[in-house]
Design an enzyme around this catalytic site. Structure first.
Site, PDB file in Angstrom:
ATOM      1  N   ARG A 160     -20.981  55.683 -40.057  1.00  0.00           N
ATOM      2  CA  ARG A 160     -20.936  54.266 -40.441  1.00  0.00           C
ATOM      3  C   ARG A 160     -21.814  54.025 -41.660  1.00  0.00           C
ATOM      4  NH1 ARG A 160     -22.080  51.135 -34.890  1.00  0.00           N
ATOM      5  NH2 ARG A 160     -23.396  49.973 -36.306  1.00  0.00           N
ATOM      6  N   ARG A 171     -32.719  47.925 -39.886  1.00  0.00           N
ATOM      7  CA  ARG A 171     -32.150  47.398 -38.641  1.00  0.00           C
ATOM      8  C   ARG A 171     -33.156  47.435 -37.500  1.00  0.00           C
ATOM      9  NH1 ARG A 171     -27.131  51.032 -38.164  1.00  0.00           N
ATOM     10  NH2 ARG A 171     -26.575  49.811 -36.340  1.00  0.00           N
TER      11      ARG A 171
HETATM   12  P1  ADP Z   1     -25.514  49.082 -33.071  1.00  0.00           P
HETATM   13  O1  ADP Z   1     -24.418  49.806 -32.335  1.00  0.00           O
HETATM   14  O2  ADP Z   1     -26.244  49.961 -33.983  1.00  0.00           O
HETATM   15  O3  ADP Z   1     -26.414  48.321 -32.160  1.00  0.00           O
HETATM   16  P2  ADP Z   1     -23.563  47.073 -33.719  1.00  0.00           P
HETATM   17  O4  ADP Z   1     -22.290  47.798 -33.856  1.00  0.00           O
HETATM   18  O5  ADP Z   1     -23.818  46.361 -32.431  1.00  0.00           O
HETATM   19  O6  ADP Z   1     -24.771  48.069 -34.019  1.00  0.00           O
HETATM   20  O7  ADP Z   1     -23.748  46.058 -34.901  1.00  0.00           O
HETATM   21  C1  ADP Z   1     -23.605  46.460 -36.245  1.00  0.00           C
HETATM   22  C2  ADP Z   1     -24.006  45.297 -37.148  1.00  0.00           C
HETATM   23  O8  ADP Z   1     -23.144  44.171 -36.881  1.00  0.00           O
HETATM   24  C3  ADP Z   1     -25.415  44.763 -36.923  1.00  0.00           C
HETATM   25  O9  ADP Z   1     -26.388  45.491 -37.642  1.00  0.00           O
HETATM   26  C4  ADP Z   1     -25.262  43.328 -37.438  1.00  0.00           C
HETATM   27  O10 ADP Z   1     -25.244  43.282 -38.844  1.00  0.00           O
HETATM   28  C5  ADP Z   1     -23.866  42.958 -36.957  1.00  0.00           C
HETATM   29  N1  ADP Z   1     -23.901  42.332 -35.620  1.00  0.00           N
HETATM   30  C6  ADP Z   1     -23.369  42.823 -34.474  1.00  0.00           C
HETATM   31  N2  ADP Z   1     -23.580  41.980 -33.442  1.00  0.00           N
HETATM   32  C7  ADP Z   1     -24.266  40.920 -33.946  1.00  0.00           C
HETATM   33  C8  ADP Z   1     -24.793  39.724 -33.391  1.00  0.00           C
HETATM   34  N3  ADP Z   1     -24.685  39.442 -32.074  1.00  0.00           N
HETATM   35  N4  ADP Z   1     -25.442  38.867 -34.225  1.00  0.00           N
HETATM   36  C9  ADP Z   1     -25.567  39.142 -35.530  1.00  0.00           C
HETATM   37  N5  ADP Z   1     -25.116  40.246 -36.122  1.00  0.00           N
HETATM   38  C10 ADP Z   1     -24.462  41.145 -35.346  1.00  0.00           C
END
Ligand code: ADP
Ligand code: ADP
Ligand code: ZN
Length: 213
Positions: A160, A171
């Site tokens: 990704r 992050r």
């Molecule tokens: P990870 O699997 O690393 O936890 P996600 O796939 O859940 O990451 O999320 C990737 C990105 O999508 C986050 O870094 C953010 O930018 C955005 N994102 C996802 N869920 C949310 C949320 N609930 N609120 C704000 N941004 C979000």
């Protein structure tokens, strides 16, 4: 059964959420997957979300809350659902609580998958994702049967954009500032459970199913 998965980026929320959803026959709702699908389909939401995601920042609450509070009203959520990556801020948690109150419901469990920052970098640098079906692998700990190919659907696996080391660091900072306070929020609600996310993924899964049963 209505479950929230909490934890740092890369803690293993998605990996566990998919297995739990399968075991209990409830939908897996991942805001990250929803945003990535929108980016792939070049929707307005996708264009806006990408600007934030590429920088390791959260997508604003205005673009996120309705997405989830509408989704959980769907028929397939009648027997429960598992939220992965939402809520990520206190205002998101409050919006969720309010939406459920209107439906005469509340969340049952908030499961914090606890992994220290030192282990996160390792997890994220080895993560490979299938953008077609949403499956996730790790080149060392959870490899696909054939290198670079999704076991589920045969599509090519990619790293990704936001899993590059510089973005991962950002992050993590965002996680500690904006998302970690949810641990206390759900502790106060009396539904917080913590599992040791550094264990093998089968062991983490067992710990979670013991909590749920
Ligand atoms: P990870 O699997 O690393 O936890 P996600 O796939 O859940 O990451 O999320 C990737 C990105 O999508 C986050 O870094 C953010 O930018 C955005 N994102 C996802 N869920 C949310 C949320 N609930 N609120 C704000 N941004 C979000
Ligand atoms: P999150 O949804 O919290 O961002 P993921 O479920 O995508 O996290 O997991 C992050 C990376 O770590 C992925 O590459 C995944 O295959 C791997 N992983 C998940 N759980 C474990 C575990 N218990 N042990 C080792 N690696 C794991
Ligand atoms: Zn796939």
């Amino acid at each position: 059964m209505k479950i929230i998965m909490l934890g740092a980026p890369g803690a293993g929320k998605g990996t566990q959420a998919k297995k739990i959803a399968e075991k209990y026959g409830i939908p897996h709702i991942s805001t990250g997957d929803i945003f990535r699908a929108n980016i792939k389909n070049e929707t307005e939401l996708g264009k806006k979300a990408k600007e934030y995601m590429d920088q390791g920042l959260l997508v604003p609450d205005e673009l996120t809350c309705d997405l989830v509070t509408d989704r959980i009203k769907n028929d397939d959520c009648k027997n429960g659902f598992i939220l992965d990556g939402f809520p990520r801020t206190i205002p998101q948690a409050e919006a969720l609580t309010k939406a459920l109150e209107k439906m005469g419901q509340k969340m049952d469990f908030a499961i914090d998958v606890d992994v220290p920052d030192s282990a996160i970098i390792e997890r994220m640098s080895g993560r490979r994702a299938c953008l077609k079906c949403g499956a996730t692998y790790h080149i060392v700990t959870i490899p696909p049967k054939q290198e670079g190919i999704c076991d589920n659907c045969g599509a090519e696996l990619v790293q990704r954009d936001d899993d590059k080391p510089e973005t991962v660091q950002k992050r993590l900072t965002v996680y500690h500032d904006q998302t970690q306070p949810l641990i206390d929020y759900y502790k106060n609600e009396g539904i917080l459970k913590t599992v040791d996310g550094t264990k093998d993924f089968e062991d983490v899964f067992t710990a979670i199913t013991e909590i749920l049963s």
